[in-house]
Write a protein that holds these residues in place. Structure first.
Motif, PDB file in Angstrom:
ATOM      1  N   ILE A 214       0.831  -1.209   0.000  1.00 34.86           N
ATOM      2  CA  ILE A 214       0.000   0.000   0.000  1.00 34.86           C
ATOM      3  C   ILE A 214       0.865   1.258   0.000  1.00 34.86           C
ATOM      4  O   ILE A 214       0.656   2.183  -0.807  1.00 34.86           O
ATOM      5  CB  ILE A 214      -0.948  -0.012   1.211  1.00 34.86           C
ATOM      6  N   GLU A 215       1.848   1.312   0.885  1.00 37.57           N
ATOM      7  CA  GLU A 215       2.676   2.520   0.965  1.00 37.57           C
ATOM      8  C   GLU A 215       3.574   2.655  -0.267  1.00 37.57           C
ATOM      9  O   GLU A 215       3.859   3.775  -0.707  1.00 37.57           O
ATOM     10  CB  GLU A 215       3.506   2.516   2.251  1.00 37.57           C
ATOM     11  N   ASN A 216       4.014   1.535  -0.833  1.00 38.69           N
ATOM     12  CA  ASN A 216       4.808   1.609  -2.055  1.00 38.69           C
ATOM     13  C   ASN A 216       3.963   2.075  -3.236  1.00 38.69           C
ATOM     14  O   ASN A 216       4.455   2.792  -4.121  1.00 38.69           O
ATOM     15  CB  ASN A 216       5.449   0.256  -2.349  1.00 38.69           C
ATOM     16  N   ARG A 217       2.698   1.695  -3.264  1.00 40.68           N
ATOM     17  CA  ARG A 217       1.803   2.190  -4.305  1.00 40.68           C
ATOM     18  C   ARG A 217       1.565   3.689  -4.133  1.00 40.68           C
ATOM     19  O   ARG A 217       1.502   4.438  -5.107  1.00 40.68           O
ATOM     20  CB  ARG A 217       0.475   1.438  -4.265  1.00 40.68           C
ATOM     21  N   ARG A 218       1.428   4.131  -2.900  1.00 44.53           N
ATOM     22  CA  ARG A 218       1.206   5.550  -2.643  1.00 44.53           C
ATOM     23  C   ARG A 218       2.409   6.379  -3.078  1.00 44.53           C
ATOM     24  O   ARG A 218       2.245   7.475  -3.620  1.00 44.53           O
ATOM     25  CB  ARG A 218       0.924   5.795  -1.153  1.00 44.53           C
ATOM     26  N   SER A 219       3.591   5.869  -2.821  1.00 45.18           N
ATOM     27  CA  SER A 219       4.807   6.638  -3.121  1.00 45.18           C
ATOM     28  C   SER A 219       5.345   6.365  -4.518  1.00 45.18           C
ATOM     29  O   SER A 219       6.142   7.160  -5.032  1.00 45.18           O
ATOM     30  CB  SER A 219       5.896   6.308  -2.094  1.00 45.18           C
ATOM     31  N   GLY A 220       4.940   5.254  -5.121  1.00 45.85           N
ATOM     32  CA  GLY A 220       5.478   4.887  -6.420  1.00 45.85           C
ATOM     33  C   GLY A 220       6.908   4.383  -6.351  1.00 45.85           C
ATOM     34  O   GLY A 220       7.623   4.401  -7.353  1.00 45.85           O
ATOM     35  N   GLN A 221       7.335   3.906  -5.163  1.00 43.62           N
ATOM     36  CA  GLN A 221       8.722   3.483  -4.970  1.00 43.62           C
ATOM     37  C   GLN A 221       8.787   2.106  -4.316  1.00 43.62           C
ATOM     38  O   GLN A 221       7.829   1.623  -3.746  1.00 43.62           O
ATOM     39  CB  GLN A 221       9.462   4.487  -4.067  1.00 43.62           C
ATOM     40  N   ARG A 222       9.950   1.478  -4.442  1.00 44.11           N
ATOM     41  CA  ARG A 222      10.341   0.311  -3.657  1.00 44.11           C
ATOM     42  C   ARG A 222       9.387  -0.877  -3.758  1.00 44.11           C
ATOM     43  O   ARG A 222       9.097  -1.517  -2.749  1.00 44.11           O
ATOM     44  CB  ARG A 222      10.481   0.664  -2.173  1.00 44.11           C
ATOM     45  N   ASP A 223       8.901  -1.217  -4.925  1.00 44.08           N
ATOM     46  CA  ASP A 223       8.009  -2.354  -4.993  1.00 44.08           C
ATOM     47  C   ASP A 223       8.718  -3.663  -4.658  1.00 44.08           C
ATOM     48  O   ASP A 223       8.076  -4.679  -4.405  1.00 44.08           O
ATOM     49  CB  ASP A 223       7.309  -2.446  -6.353  1.00 44.08           C
ATOM     50  N   TYR A 224      10.056  -3.658  -4.611  1.00 41.19           N
ATOM     51  CA  TYR A 224      10.785  -4.865  -4.228  1.00 41.19           C
ATOM     52  C   TYR A 224      10.568  -5.229  -2.760  1.00 41.19           C
ATOM     53  O   TYR A 224      10.894  -6.340  -2.331  1.00 41.19           O
ATOM     54  CB  TYR A 224      12.294  -4.710  -4.511  1.00 41.19           C
ATOM     55  N   LEU A 225       9.993  -4.305  -1.978  1.00 41.95           N
ATOM     56  CA  LEU A 225       9.709  -4.587  -0.574  1.00 41.95           C
ATOM     57  C   LEU A 225       8.255  -5.001  -0.329  1.00 41.95           C
ATOM     58  O   LEU A 225       7.842  -5.169   0.820  1.00 41.95           O
ATOM     59  CB  LEU A 225      10.032  -3.356   0.292  1.00 41.95           C
ATOM     60  N   ASN A 226       7.496  -5.189  -1.395  1.00 39.83           N
ATOM     61  CA  ASN A 226       6.080  -5.528  -1.220  1.00 39.83           C
ATOM     62  C   ASN A 226       5.878  -6.818  -0.429  1.00 39.83           C
ATOM     63  O   ASN A 226       4.867  -6.982   0.249  1.00 39.83           O
ATOM     64  CB  ASN A 226       5.393  -5.670  -2.577  1.00 39.83           C
ATOM     65  N   GLY A 227       6.822  -7.727  -0.508  1.00 41.10           N
ATOM     66  CA  GLY A 227       6.692  -9.011   0.178  1.00 41.10           C
ATOM     67  C   GLY A 227       7.436  -9.091   1.489  1.00 41.10           C
ATOM     68  O   GLY A 227       7.741 -10.189   1.962  1.00 41.10           O
ATOM     69  N   TRP A 228       7.696  -7.954   2.106  1.00 37.49           N
ATOM     70  CA  TRP A 228       8.465  -7.930   3.360  1.00 37.49           C
ATOM     71  C   TRP A 228       7.720  -8.669   4.474  1.00 37.49           C
ATOM     72  O   TRP A 228       6.505  -8.584   4.597  1.00 37.49           O
ATOM     73  CB  TRP A 228       8.712  -6.489   3.790  1.00 37.49           C
ATOM     74  N   GLY A 229       8.489  -9.362   5.306  1.00 41.92           N
ATOM     75  CA  GLY A 229       7.926  -9.983   6.506  1.00 41.92           C
ATOM     76  C   GLY A 229       7.741 -11.474   6.378  1.00 41.92           C
ATOM     77  O   GLY A 229       8.008 -12.085   5.333  1.00 41.92           O
ATOM     78  N   GLN A 230       7.296 -12.083   7.475  1.00 47.82           N
ATOM     79  CA  GLN A 230       7.039 -13.519   7.515  1.00 47.82           C
ATOM     80  C   GLN A 230       5.539 -13.790   7.381  1.00 47.82           C
ATOM     81  O   GLN A 230       4.710 -12.997   7.819  1.00 47.82           O
ATOM     82  CB  GLN A 230       7.560 -14.126   8.829  1.00 47.82           C
ATOM     83  N   THR A 231       5.215 -14.925   6.782  1.00 56.53           N
ATOM     84  CA  THR A 231       3.809 -15.285   6.618  1.00 56.53           C
ATOM     85  C   THR A 231       3.182 -15.630   7.966  1.00 56.53           C
ATOM     86  O   THR A 231       3.879 -15.907   8.950  1.00 56.53           O
ATOM     87  CB  THR A 231       3.659 -16.491   5.684  1.00 56.53           C
ATOM     88  N   THR A 232       1.868 -15.652   7.985  1.00 62.18           N
ATOM     89  CA  THR A 232       1.151 -15.999   9.214  1.00 62.18           C
ATOM     90  C   THR A 232       1.478 -17.421   9.650  1.00 62.18           C
ATOM     91  O   THR A 232       1.711 -17.685  10.837  1.00 62.18           O
ATOM     92  CB  THR A 232      -0.362 -15.840   9.002  1.00 62.18           C
ATOM     93  N   GLY A 233       1.506 -18.349   8.709  1.00 66.98           N
ATOM     94  CA  GLY A 233       1.860 -19.726   9.051  1.00 66.98           C
ATOM     95  C   GLY A 233       3.257 -19.827   9.622  1.00 66.98           C
ATOM     96  O   GLY A 233       3.485 -20.519  10.624  1.00 66.98           O
ATOM     97  N   GLN A 234       4.207 -19.116   9.018  1.00 62.77           N
ATOM     98  CA  GLN A 234       5.580 -19.153   9.505  1.00 62.77           C
ATOM     99  C   GLN A 234       5.687 -18.540  10.895  1.00 62.77           C
ATOM    100  O   GLN A 234       6.399 -19.061  11.772  1.00 62.77           O
ATOM    101  CB  GLN A 234       6.493 -18.405   8.522  1.00 62.77           C
ATOM    102  N   ALA A 235       4.996 -17.433  11.126  1.00 63.60           N
ATOM    103  CA  ALA A 235       5.031 -16.789  12.442  1.00 63.60           C
ATOM    104  C   ALA A 235       4.432 -17.692  13.515  1.00 63.60           C
ATOM    105  O   ALA A 235       4.932 -17.753  14.643  1.00 63.60           O
ATOM    106  CB  ALA A 235       4.299 -15.452  12.383  1.00 63.60           C
ATOM    107  N   LEU A 236       3.347 -18.392  13.183  1.00 64.83           N
ATOM    108  CA  LEU A 236       2.743 -19.320  14.142  1.00 64.83           C
ATOM    109  C   LEU A 236       3.683 -20.485  14.451  1.00 64.83           C
ATOM    110  O   LEU A 236       3.845 -20.869  15.619  1.00 64.83           O
ATOM    111  CB  LEU A 236       1.421 -19.849  13.605  1.00 64.83           C
ATOM    112  N   LEU A 237       4.290 -21.044  13.439  1.00 65.70           N
ATOM    113  CA  LEU A 237       5.213 -22.161  13.669  1.00 65.70           C
ATOM    114  C   LEU A 237       6.412 -21.711  14.500  1.00 65.70           C
ATOM    115  O   LEU A 237       6.877 -22.436  15.379  1.00 65.70           O
ATOM    116  CB  LEU A 237       5.681 -22.733  12.332  1.00 65.70           C
TER     117      LEU A 237
END
Length: 334
Positions: A214-237
């Motif tokens: 969302i913030e990368n779309r707003r700024s038009g920058q850094r789409d390489y960070l769109n997938g930042w973070g761990q998934t919900t399944g990974q965080a639970l495990l």
């Protein structure tokens, strides 16, 4: 936060394509000889200081604009009709603007199971004002460091967050939930926050709404960070050592009752839905959404019966298989 920014968040959340979902890499082992009748299945759960009839809720989304008010009104109607919890979006906008009426529905419905949300960048006084205004059953404190860093107008100072959390953890008038916003909460954060008095955590992983996107779309920058973070399944495990020490809630990519059950098998006390609920109330009349959500209750019971589990505690013993990216990640968690 400006109304246009709030509306940008809604619009880009609805636009965001949903890609990989870690729940698809979890397979539950079916039971051919269940021990219970469908009528015996108990969906109730307990977290944040009280019992709840159902293990899913409408998670924090929006506010601070007329469009946000319209969505909140629909969500509140669904929650009230279905007897499920509704968590408002961040109350910060209303604290800055006394004329903001986008949370009015939360004040008007006495029969609504209501909680609210505020950023941990806000001191205890702001949280106390939120409680005074809305009378929530609990208060979410959201941590959204990557979102703030990607926002041109976002926070750049974070040292006070732990100090704020420690202050909130001392005799706050309602239960507290420390909530991620879709990047996946790590074990170190859970450990540190528990030491400061927090006992309930929404680990909110990647898989649903991405505030990086969302913030990368707003700024038009850094789409390489769109997938930042761990998934919900990974965080639970990764948080399995904490399942019996704290209360874990799961959100981020919950699409339907099967995802809910998988999160519950991995130790969540309940699951929160944001993007799924936003899609429903934007695309369907409220009456249809109510029917869909009530149907989820029946489907949860059906799934638990097929797993031979009478209640959520028994779900914890369901065997499961992991595949693909989730399995590979789980094997590397230290």
């Amino acid at each position: 936060m400006s109304q246009s920014r709030k509306d940008d968040h809604i619009n880009y959340a609805l636009e965001q394509p949903l890609g990989y979902n870690s729940f698809d890499d979890i397979e539950l082992i079916h039971c051919s000889l269940p021990a219970y009748d469908l009528a015996e299945i108990d969906l109730s759960t307990h977290f944040a200081g009280r019992d709840w009839d159902f293990p899913f809720y409408i998670n924090a989304m929006t506010g601070g604009s007329p469009k946000g008010r319209e969505i909140n009104e629909k969500l509140a109607k669904v929650a009230e009709a279905c007897g499920i919890l509704f968590v408002t979006g961040s109350y910060s906008a209303a604290l800055k603007n006394p004329d903001d009426d986008s949370y009015a529905v939360a004040k008007d419905k006495s029969s609504l199971l209501l909680a609210s949300n505020i950023g941990l960048d806000k001191p205890v006084a702001a949280g106390l004002q939120t409680v005074s205004d809305l009378k929530p059953l609990f208060l979410q404190l959201h941590v959204n460091v990557m979102q703030e860093l990607l926002m041109p107008e976002g926070e750049r100072t974070f040292r006070a967050w732990k100090q704020h959390l420690e202050a909130y953890g001392k005799d706050f008038p309602v239960p507290l939930v420390l909530k991620e916003v879709g990047f996946g909460m790590d074990r170190k954060t859970i450990e540190e926050a528990q030491a400061l008095g927090i006992s309930t955590f929404d680990i909110s992983g990647r898989g649903g709404t991405s505030f990086a996107y969302i913030e990368n779309r707003r700024s038009g920058q850094r789409d390489y960070l769109n997938g930042w973070g761990q998934t919900t399944g990974q965080a639970l495990l990764a948080a399995q050592d904490w399942v019996d020490k704290v209360e874990l809630l799961a959100s981020g990519g919950i699409r339907h009752p099967l995802d809910m059950v998988k999160a519950l098998v991995l130790g969540a006390k309940a699951v929160g839905l944001s993007r799924t609920m936003l899609d429903l109330v934007v695309k369907h009349p409220v009456e249809e959404v109510i029917a869909i959500v009530n149907g989820w209750k029946e489907e949860l019971g059906l799934l638990m019966c097929a797993l031979s589990c009478r209640n959520l505690q028994e779900l914890r013993s369901v065997p499961y298989l992991l595949y693909g990216r989730l399995k590979e990640g789980a094997e590397q968690v230290q």
